[in-house]
Design a protein around this motif. Structure first.
Motif, PDB file in Angstrom:
ATOM      1  N   VAL A   1      17.453  29.321 -17.299  1.00 47.83           N
ATOM      2  CA  VAL A   1      17.434  28.384 -18.429  1.00 47.83           C
ATOM      3  C   VAL A   1      18.875  27.990 -18.748  1.00 47.83           C
ATOM      4  CG1 VAL A   1      16.876  28.070 -20.858  1.00 47.83           C
ATOM      5  CG2 VAL A   1      15.331  29.385 -19.379  1.00 47.83           C
ATOM      6  N   GLN A   2      19.110  26.697 -18.886  1.00 47.51           N
ATOM      7  CA  GLN A   2      20.436  26.202 -19.239  1.00 47.51           C
ATOM      8  C   GLN A   2      20.395  25.489 -20.578  1.00 47.51           C
ATOM      9  OE1 GLN A   2      21.619  23.785 -15.886  1.00 47.51           O
ATOM     10  NE2 GLN A   2      22.520  25.545 -14.838  1.00 47.51           N
ATOM     11  N   LEU A   3      21.423  25.730 -21.371  1.00 47.05           N
ATOM     12  CA  LEU A   3      21.583  25.062 -22.649  1.00 47.05           C
ATOM     13  C   LEU A   3      22.931  24.348 -22.630  1.00 47.05           C
ATOM     14  CD1 LEU A   3      19.629  27.558 -23.214  1.00 47.05           C
ATOM     15  CD2 LEU A   3      20.358  27.352 -25.581  1.00 47.05           C
ATOM     16  N   GLN A   4      22.927  23.067 -22.895  1.00 50.57           N
ATOM     17  CA  GLN A   4      24.133  22.254 -22.851  1.00 50.57           C
ATOM     18  C   GLN A   4      24.428  21.715 -24.241  1.00 50.57           C
ATOM     19  OE1 GLN A   4      26.080  21.619 -19.997  1.00 50.57           O
ATOM     20  NE2 GLN A   4      27.539  20.689 -21.424  1.00 50.57           N
ATOM     21  N   ALA A   5      25.481  22.250 -24.849  1.00 51.64           N
ATOM     22  CA  ALA A   5      25.844  21.821 -26.202  1.00 51.64           C
ATOM     23  C   ALA A   5      26.880  20.704 -26.138  1.00 51.64           C
ATOM     24  CB  ALA A   5      26.400  22.996 -26.990  1.00 51.64           C
ATOM     25  N   SER A   6      26.820  19.813 -27.094  1.00 48.61           N
ATOM     26  CA  SER A   6      27.771  18.708 -27.177  1.00 48.61           C
ATOM     27  C   SER A   6      27.897  18.254 -28.616  1.00 48.61           C
ATOM     28  CB  SER A   6      27.303  17.548 -26.301  1.00 48.61           C
ATOM     29  OG  SER A   6      26.070  17.039 -26.775  1.00 48.61           O
ATOM     30  N   GLY A   7      28.855  17.364 -28.869  1.00 45.50           N
ATOM     31  CA  GLY A   7      28.995  16.762 -30.187  1.00 45.50           C
ATOM     32  C   GLY A   7      30.175  17.261 -30.997  1.00 45.50           C
ATOM     33  N   GLY A   8      30.868  18.270 -30.507  1.00 48.46           N
ATOM     34  CA  GLY A   8      32.024  18.769 -31.241  1.00 48.46           C
ATOM     35  C   GLY A   8      33.175  17.785 -31.212  1.00 48.46           C
ATOM     36  N   GLY A   9      34.180  18.067 -32.016  1.00 43.78           N
ATOM     37  CA  GLY A   9      35.346  17.196 -32.044  1.00 43.78           C
ATOM     38  C   GLY A   9      36.218  17.488 -33.243  1.00 43.78           C
ATOM     39  N   LEU A  10      37.170  16.605 -33.463  1.00 46.28           N
ATOM     40  CA  LEU A  10      38.096  16.730 -34.587  1.00 46.28           C
ATOM     41  C   LEU A  10      37.619  15.848 -35.727  1.00 46.28           C
ATOM     42  CD1 LEU A  10      40.815  17.611 -35.845  1.00 46.28           C
ATOM     43  CD2 LEU A  10      41.849  15.644 -34.681  1.00 46.28           C
ATOM     44  N   VAL A  11      37.505  16.419 -36.915  1.00 49.74           N
ATOM     45  CA  VAL A  11      37.033  15.670 -38.070  1.00 49.74           C
ATOM     46  C   VAL A  11      37.847  16.079 -39.290  1.00 49.74           C
ATOM     47  CG1 VAL A  11      35.239  17.374 -38.572  1.00 49.74           C
ATOM     48  CG2 VAL A  11      34.961  15.011 -39.359  1.00 49.74           C
ATOM     49  N   GLN A  12      38.026  15.156 -40.213  1.00 51.51           N
ATOM     50  CA  GLN A  12      38.769  15.454 -41.435  1.00 51.51           C
ATOM     51  C   GLN A  12      37.907  16.227 -42.421  1.00 51.51           C
ATOM     52  OE1 GLN A  12      40.259  11.719 -42.928  1.00 51.51           O
ATOM     53  NE2 GLN A  12      42.052  11.805 -41.584  1.00 51.51           N
ATOM     54  N   PRO A  13      38.523  16.975 -43.303  1.00 49.36           N
ATOM     55  CA  PRO A  13      37.752  17.672 -44.351  1.00 49.36           C
ATOM     56  C   PRO A  13      36.880  16.680 -45.113  1.00 49.36           C
ATOM     57  CG  PRO A  13      40.001  18.469 -44.318  1.00 49.36           C
ATOM     58  CD  PRO A  13      39.959  17.306 -43.369  1.00 49.36           C
ATOM     59  N   GLY A  14      35.662  17.104 -45.378  1.00 48.78           N
ATOM     60  CA  GLY A  14      34.697  16.237 -46.036  1.00 48.78           C
ATOM     61  C   GLY A  14      33.886  15.406 -45.070  1.00 48.78           C
ATOM     62  N   GLY A  15      34.249  15.420 -43.812  1.00 50.36           N
ATOM     63  CA  GLY A  15      33.562  14.619 -42.805  1.00 50.36           C
ATOM     64  C   GLY A  15      32.298  15.271 -42.288  1.00 50.36           C
ATOM     65  N   PHE A  16      31.729  14.662 -41.241  1.00 52.24           N
ATOM     66  CA  PHE A  16      30.479  15.156 -40.701  1.00 52.24           C
ATOM     67  C   PHE A  16      30.466  14.997 -39.188  1.00 52.24           C
ATOM     68  CE2 PHE A  16      28.666  11.053 -39.659  1.00 52.24           C
ATOM     69  CZ  PHE A  16      29.328  10.189 -40.515  1.00 52.24           C
ATOM     70  N   LEU A  17      29.624  15.794 -38.568  1.00 50.14           N
ATOM     71  CA  LEU A  17      29.376  15.737 -37.131  1.00 50.14           C
ATOM     72  C   LEU A  17      27.917  16.095 -36.891  1.00 50.14           C
ATOM     73  CD1 LEU A  17      32.413  17.690 -35.562  1.00 50.14           C
ATOM     74  CD2 LEU A  17      31.955  15.259 -35.292  1.00 50.14           C
ATOM     75  N   ARG A  18      27.411  15.715 -35.739  1.00 51.76           N
ATOM     76  CA  ARG A  18      26.092  16.186 -35.322  1.00 51.76           C
ATOM     77  C   ARG A  18      26.216  16.808 -33.944  1.00 51.76           C
ATOM     78  NH1 ARG A  18      20.246  13.259 -34.341  1.00 51.76           N
ATOM     79  NH2 ARG A  18      21.295  12.443 -32.495  1.00 51.76           N
ATOM     80  N   LEU A  19      25.851  18.057 -33.861  1.00 50.21           N
ATOM     81  CA  LEU A  19      25.845  18.762 -32.591  1.00 50.21           C
ATOM     82  C   LEU A  19      24.464  18.668 -31.962  1.00 50.21           C
ATOM     83  CD1 LEU A  19      27.745  22.035 -33.590  1.00 50.21           C
ATOM     84  CD2 LEU A  19      28.679  19.791 -32.960  1.00 50.21           C
ATOM     85  N   ALA A  20      24.438  18.656 -30.652  1.00 52.31           N
ATOM     86  CA  ALA A  20      23.177  18.614 -29.914  1.00 52.31           C
ATOM     87  C   ALA A  20      23.195  19.683 -28.827  1.00 52.31           C
ATOM     88  CB  ALA A  20      22.949  17.244 -29.303  1.00 52.31           C
ATOM     89  N   CYS A  21      22.045  20.226 -28.524  1.00 54.60           N
ATOM     90  CA  CYS A  21      21.902  21.233 -27.473  1.00 54.60           C
ATOM     91  C   CYS A  21      20.654  20.902 -26.669  1.00 54.60           C
ATOM     92  CB  CYS A  21      21.799  22.619 -28.093  1.00 54.60           C
ATOM     93  SG  CYS A  21      21.529  23.956 -26.905  1.00 54.60           S
TER      94      CYS A  21
END
Length: 115
Positions: A1-21
């Protein structure tokens, strides 16, 4: 079984991101899935989980800011990160459990919160 995570990065305080696996196995076959994170020099810690039936659980530090969800058709687990602060900086790992004895880890995606 493989799990591939993505969506990380650099963001300013108060910001948002969405990670996916994305998983190589039908997401409906897992008893539960979750996200963990590990900051530099610290142990890996629990962030959020979602059971097969959809029940969710969050660490106190992210409750009200992060949202875990899954798309069965796409075999993908998500983590919406809102109101980010520097303390959220870490490598985020997805995890999938068949049962209490069998589980799998993704490779991690780095989230950096900095101005």
């Amino acid at each position: 079984v493989q799990l591939q995570a993505s969506g990380g990065g650099l963001v300013q305080p108060g910001g948002f991101l969405r990670l996916a696996c994305i998983t190589s196995r039908r997401i409906s076959s897992f008893g539960s899935m979750g996200w963990y994170r590990q900051a530099a020099g610290k142990q890996r810690e629990f962030v959020a989980s979602i059971a097969a039936g959809g029940q969710t659980n969050y660490a106190d530090s992210v409750k009200g800011r992060f949202i875990i969800s899954k798309n069965i058709a796409k075999n993908t687990l998500y983590l919406q990160l809102n109101s980010l602060n520097p303390e959220d900086t870490a490598v985020y790992y997805c995890n999938a459990k068949i049962n209490a004895d069998v589980g799998y880890w993704g490779q991690g995606t780095l989230v950096t919160v900095s101005s």
